[in-house]
Design a protein around this motif. Sequence first.
Motif: not given
Length: 499
Positions: A24-35, A37-40, A44-48
């Motif tokens: 849950f918290f990982l989804v919030i961070f990767l896809f909501v708060l950092k929606s 973001s173009e950071s490498t 790669y975190g989303r791919i993983a």
Amino acid sequence: MIQLKRYNPLTMLLDLWGLAKNAFFLVIFLFVLKSGSESTFIKYGRIAFYLFVGITVSSIILKWFTRKYKVDSSSFYMYKGLFNKFEQTVPFTKIHNVQRRTTLFHRIFGGTSITFETGTDTAVKFDVISRKEANRIEIHVKRMTLDKATTDQADSDEMGQPHTDEKIVKLDSARTIHFKPTRKDVLKASFTSLSFLILIPLVTSFYSKINDIVNVEDKAEGFLASIMNSWWVITILVVILIIASITFGIVRAFLKYGKYEISSDHERIYITKGVVDESAFTIEKDKVQAIEITQSLMKRLLGLAEIKLISAGSLGEDALDTNSLYPFLPVGRAYEMISEILPSYEVTQTMERLPKKSLWIRLLKPSWIWIIATAALLYFKPPIINHTHSWWILSAGLLIFIIVSRFLDYMNTRYILNGKFMQFKTGSLQTELFVSKREKVIEVKVTRNKFQQLLGLASIGTINRAKPVHHTGIKDVPVELADSFYTWYAGRTKEIKIE
């Protein structure tokens, strides 16, 4: 031929629900708060994350397709594996305990979970199963176990013995309810267990996770500063926190102990608890290896005690809670309940104390904790109230605590060999009274170090079947007791039953 069955498909949904909670918290961070973001690192975190979810979901589905089971008249048979096949057989005669748990997830879908525990690492567990099927399997196991006492149903009829089904009905009708907590008991449990203090670390933990993601402290710096400068706002917040903590503790105690019930019949003990998250535990009386009565310092002050059943079977993840009859019983009621539920056990309140020389050997024994702590304090010399040379106060305080703890342990230690029963009581701030039958003890030992040999003392210990194996014992008892201890245990050969 008995047909193989797959486990309930809701097992996959339960595993997926567990995956969703953990991510849950990982989804919030990767896809909501950092929606945006173009950071490498984020890319790669989303791919993983996608790979992890894909592999986990695939394994959940594959595990369900490759796992099957069947139940016949004597055993459970479990099969799993795709390329490497694995088969496991668990006879009904090896089952010691039956444990049920009905969480909110199970209640939504009208199911439950049931676990048949044995005396080894083996267990038959159904994470999700319909209540009807769980009842059917449990009654079937009970029926087949009872039926083992007779050679053939036809022979039972000829001898005038009751049918197995009639025995089950008779046992169920003979069940006696020994304890149900009142509102006063639940309220007392909420304060004795200090459950009202749990809200503070829960809020702190949640705030820490949110702050790691959103950085609340920087964004609310001005708001927090204005609050800290207003004494009346702080007072109101403290009062609100106290009320919320007490309310949380009472609600938590009610949800955990509100529907607590202890009952038994001639052969089994039944423990049920929980309002939303329900648990049920069944154990055969013959499988109880020992009884342990524990009292923390607060429980001793309030005259309460907790009775724990030491069982030969594994009790799963909730062992510390499930094998407890009730954590907050009045002491007098606790002793009464033991005689009601387990009449074959005897608890003697008059016990022998240790000799005075046992106190001296305990007080004069070097404390490595104090030595190491004092050496560390001497090296770092931490200041106490702005005095750098006051480190010795901590060392002296620790030494006094160790001495008092050892003295209390000496005063509380008791022992007695009462016929085929043994009782050991140990502990300083918290005491444990251990009661077991001689036939349930699988190993005893007597040890003596140099100091004990000079003073005519010894240490005795026992081992009981449990999961994990239960060790108990007493240090610095008279050597005469150690000698009679071996003689007492030798009488076990006339009492043991080969299963």
